[in-house]
Design an enzyme around this catalytic site. Structure first.
Site, PDB file in Angstrom:
ATOM      1  N   TYR A  62      92.247  81.115  78.295  1.00  0.00           N
ATOM      2  CA  TYR A  62      92.210  81.189  76.689  1.00  0.00           C
ATOM      3  C   TYR A  62      91.078  82.409  76.115  1.00  0.00           C
ATOM      4  O   TYR A  62      89.818  82.131  76.510  1.00  0.00           O
ATOM      5  CB  TYR A  62      92.248  80.026  75.754  1.00  0.00           C
ATOM      6  CG  TYR A  62      92.435  80.404  74.292  1.00  0.00           C
ATOM      7  CD1 TYR A  62      93.715  80.919  73.756  1.00  0.00           C
ATOM      8  CD2 TYR A  62      91.397  80.347  73.408  1.00  0.00           C
ATOM      9  CE1 TYR A  62      93.822  81.213  72.467  1.00  0.00           C
ATOM     10  CE2 TYR A  62      91.579  80.527  72.143  1.00  0.00           C
ATOM     11  CZ  TYR A  62      92.879  81.064  71.714  1.00  0.00           C
ATOM     12  OH  TYR A  62      92.693  81.194  70.268  1.00  0.00           O
TER      13      TYR A  62
ATOM     14  N   ASP B 144      84.016  85.212  80.187  1.00  0.00           N
ATOM     15  CA  ASP B 144      84.102  84.518  78.822  1.00  0.00           C
ATOM     16  C   ASP B 144      83.550  83.150  78.564  1.00  0.00           C
ATOM     17  O   ASP B 144      84.203  82.340  78.940  1.00  0.00           O
ATOM     18  CB  ASP B 144      85.845  84.419  78.401  1.00  0.00           C
ATOM     19  CG  ASP B 144      85.936  83.967  77.008  1.00  0.00           C
ATOM     20  OD1 ASP B 144      84.985  83.547  76.382  1.00  0.00           O
ATOM     21  OD2 ASP B 144      87.155  84.169  76.550  1.00  0.00           O
TER      22      ASP B 144
ATOM     23  N   LYS C 110      81.292  79.854  69.520  1.00  0.00           N
ATOM     24  CA  LYS C 110      80.865  78.193  69.480  1.00  0.00           C
ATOM     25  C   LYS C 110      79.358  77.677  69.463  1.00  0.00           C
ATOM     26  O   LYS C 110      78.902  77.872  68.277  1.00  0.00           O
ATOM     27  CB  LYS C 110      81.790  77.509  70.817  1.00  0.00           C
ATOM     28  CG  LYS C 110      83.280  77.732  70.556  1.00  0.00           C
ATOM     29  CD  LYS C 110      83.868  77.031  71.437  1.00  0.00           C
ATOM     30  CE  LYS C 110      85.341  77.352  71.243  1.00  0.00           C
ATOM     31  NZ  LYS C 110      86.538  77.786  72.105  1.00  0.00           N
TER      32      LYS C 110
END
Ligand SMILES: *Cc1c(COP(=O)(O)O)cnc(C)c1O
Length: 658
Positions: A376, A471, A499
């Site tokens: 994702y 990522d 995050k």
């Protein structure tokens, strides 16, 4: 709902306490001079659109009584304590909940717990009953109760006061109590001040004592407003909030996973969070294994992060111009990750990956890129693409709204399958700008790369003149101080972060080789911008968190992770369960045998996971509400948390399978 139901009355005593999170309450603050100054508050008007009233102190109750409301306008009243209730009952109000802990009661309990058997209490006469009753229930000696009438403050004779040497401690139940005694018995007060510890009731009382130079004073909490509202029917239950939200927000949530649809549960609403714990608006405490999906690697409400946000906020919250925190955070990111020679800050992981992809395309001048099924990268159009059936040449949109034209330049390969990557390169020779990959996929559950896979991607990129984009939005600063690239020794051309680097505020970043990054505007032609990019609050929060992430923290996370694994593995042996972990990220798969590819992931027993999730929630553990997610350890978790988690997990997994 709350704004319809509540008019909340507080005295100066409780005015400084933070309101209950998430509530919309109308607050009337009755100050020290309530009897005179605040008479112009029109209670009738304030109550007009409310169903009830909350009154938290006898003083407020006395004021309420004074308001000439005809009986039919006297709505139900919810009060904080017996003393308040008694005063209101005199005024013929419809009193509903007269028996929650009050400041007076809290102070008595605090002094009793501290071992004082003969404390002096100073408070209004209305509070005396509460103090007496609490003392009685705790077998406390009550010869020293200095009560004064709220209005006529002169009817206490200083000579009635006990010998200060005999009184072991003093409790002050209101700021007026402090001032009263100071005025009425100055000598006595000073003697007390010199010799005695004190408990104070609320912030205002504490402040009054501090101003007089008292030390060793401790706050005794006043009424718990949240408890009070719940006592009259849980107005702010998760269920009710969700119902309200459904009316104004698609599916009731602002990010789909929060709807708990995959696990057949209803979402809860968080009232507050500290360390490894969440408290819901329903008053339930949960051990948090989601950690805001990663950022809370040191637990919630970390003091260093909070302090950084506050001190930054004091200088303003957004300037649309350059400021110091953005420089410091960028330097810190580059310092930790040697392959990040330059970095650009953005506001979400999605923005970071979108921008990195545009940059990779702009830098190479090539249209297509490769990503992996199950990884994702946020919800940018180019990433919402599923593998075409069979042929790799055409990805197709995995969401309406993504055009086939966009999707055709996304090639979807299989994670842990280098041949599928080679096939993708072969399908679009000279057209692949980059490979996007989660170096430790967490978004299909934790599926570590097989040895040689990431190295193989690096080699293929080099052979084909494509860029390797790691990522690291989830793994950055989590699996290692230098992220997965550091842990696994893979050198990316570009990397994305999110995050953790925002310390819980919206912030993300992408960065990498300077020659690539310099193609970004304003230096180069690849456009990218953001109104809130490098927001000073978010940068300050992120920087504070990164600075706390010392080698000891990573050691601690490793110890906890190993402890968890050791406690779980023997219990699942021989069962259709698989526990996979990388550092502080882990997943329990309802799957027989290792999970290496997306095909393995897809074969998991989702229904069993749903049952497992609900049992765990019932036992007080908040897990990601979907099978295909990682749960996260934080340094705020304790050995006991981990042991209890493992035990409950084994029980819940067995029950879910049964
Ligand atoms: C969470 C995540 C994103 C998206 O970040 P948002 O801040 O939710 O937009 C992208 N990539 C990975 C690997 C993630 O875990």
């Amino acid at each position: 709902m709350a704004d319809r139901v509540l008019a909340l009355f507080r005295t100066a005593e409780t005015a400084d306490r933070p309101p209950v999170p998430g509530w919309i309450v109308r607050t009337v603050v009755l100050g020290e001079q309530a009897d005179s100054d605040d008479d112009d508050i029109d209670l009738a008007k304030r109550l007009a659109d409310k169903d009830c009233l909350i009154v938290t102190s006898p003083r407020a109750a006395a004021w309420v009584n004074k308001q000439a409301l005809p009986p039919e306008r006297r709505k139900p009243v919810f009060v904080a304590g017996p003393a308040t209730g008694a005063v209101l009952a005199n005024g013929r109000w419809d009193v509903r909940v007269p028996a929650l802990a009050t400041g007076g009661e809290a102070a008595v309990r605090m002094l009793a717990a501290a071992g004082f058997r003969r404390p002096l209490f100073v408070g209004a006469r209305e509070t005396a009953g509460t103090v007496e009753a609490t003392c009685r229930s705790l077998n406390l000696d009550l010869e020293h109760l200095a009560a004064y009438a709220t209005k006529a403050r002169k009817n206490l004779d200083p000579s009635e006061l006990p010998d200060p040497v005999v009184a072991q401690a003093a409790a002050f139940l209101a700021p007026s109590a402090v001032r009263f005694l100071e005025k009425m018995a100055p000598t006595y007060f000073r003697q007390l001040a010199l010799t005695r510890p004190a408990a104070a009731c609320g912030e205002a009382t504490l402040q009054a004592l501090r101003e007089l130079g008292w030390r060793d004073i401790r706050p005794a909490p006043g009424p718990d407003l949240q408890q009070l509202v719940q006592a009259f029917g849980g107005t702010m239950s998760s269920r009710e909030l969700f119902a309200r939200s459904l009316a104004v927000t698609p599916g009731g949530v602002h990010s789909p996973v929060r709807a708990f649809r995959n696990v057949g549960a209803e979402p809860f609403y968080v009232a507050s969070a500290k360390g490894s714990r969440l408290t819901t608006v329903d008053g339930k405490e949960l051990v948090d294994w989601v950690g805001s999906w990663g950022p809370m690697v040191l637990g919630h409400s970390h003091p260093a992060v909070g302090a950084a946000i506050q001190s930054s906020l004091a200088s303003g919250s957004s300037f649309g111009a350059c400021s110091i925190p953005e420089v410091e955070l960028s330097e810190e990111i580059c310092r930790r990750n040697p392959w990040v020679q330059k970095v650009r800050l953005v506001s979400s992981g999605t923005e970071a990956t979108m921008s990195a992809l545009r940059l990779a395309r702009g830098f190479t001048g090539r249209p297509a890129f490769i990503k992996f099924r199950g990884c994702y990268h946020g919800h940018g159009d180019s990433f919402l693409v599923a593998a075409g059936s069979g042929a790799l040449t055409h990805g197709h949109p995995s969401s309406p709204g993504v055009t086939p034209d966009t999707a055709k330049d996304t090639l979807v390969a299989e994670f842990n399958d280098l041949e599928s990557v080679e096939a993708a390169f072969a399908a679009r020779p000279g057209e692949i700008s980059c490979i996007f990959v989660e170096p430790v996929p967490g978004n299909m559950g934790v599926v570590p790369a097989q040895p040689g896979f990431l190295e193989g991607l690096r080699t293929l990129c080099d052979e084909h003149g494509a860029l390797l984009v790691l990522d690291e939005v989830m793994t950055g600063f989590r699996v290692h101080t230098r992220g997965a690239a550091g842990l696994l020794g893979i050198q990316p051309d570009l990397a994305t972060y999110g995050k953790i680097i925002g310390g819980g505020l919206p912030l993300a970043a992408f960065g990498g080789r300077a020659d690539i990054m310099d193609k970004l505007s304003p230096l180069g032609p690849v456009y990218q911008a953001g109104t809130l990019s490098g927001n000073p609050l978010a940068c300050a929060a992120g920087l504070a968190l990164l600075r706390e992430l010392t080698p000891e923290v990573y050691t601690r996370l490793a110890i906890l992770g190993e402890r968890m694994e050791k406690a779980i593995l023997p219990g699942i042996a021989g069962k259709p369960l698989r526990f996979q972990r990388v550092g502080s990220m882990a997943t329990l798969f309802f799957h027989d045998g290792p999970v290496r590819t997306f095909a393995d992931v897809a074969a998991c027993d989702n229904a069993a996971f749903g049952r497992f999730f609900r049992i765990m929630l019932d036992k007080g553990h908040f897990l990601p509400p979907a099978q295909f997610e990682a749960f996260f350890l934080s340094a705020a978790h304790t050995e006991e948390d981990v042991d209890r988690f493992a035990k409950d997990l084994l029980f819940a997994a067995d029950s879910a399978l049964a």
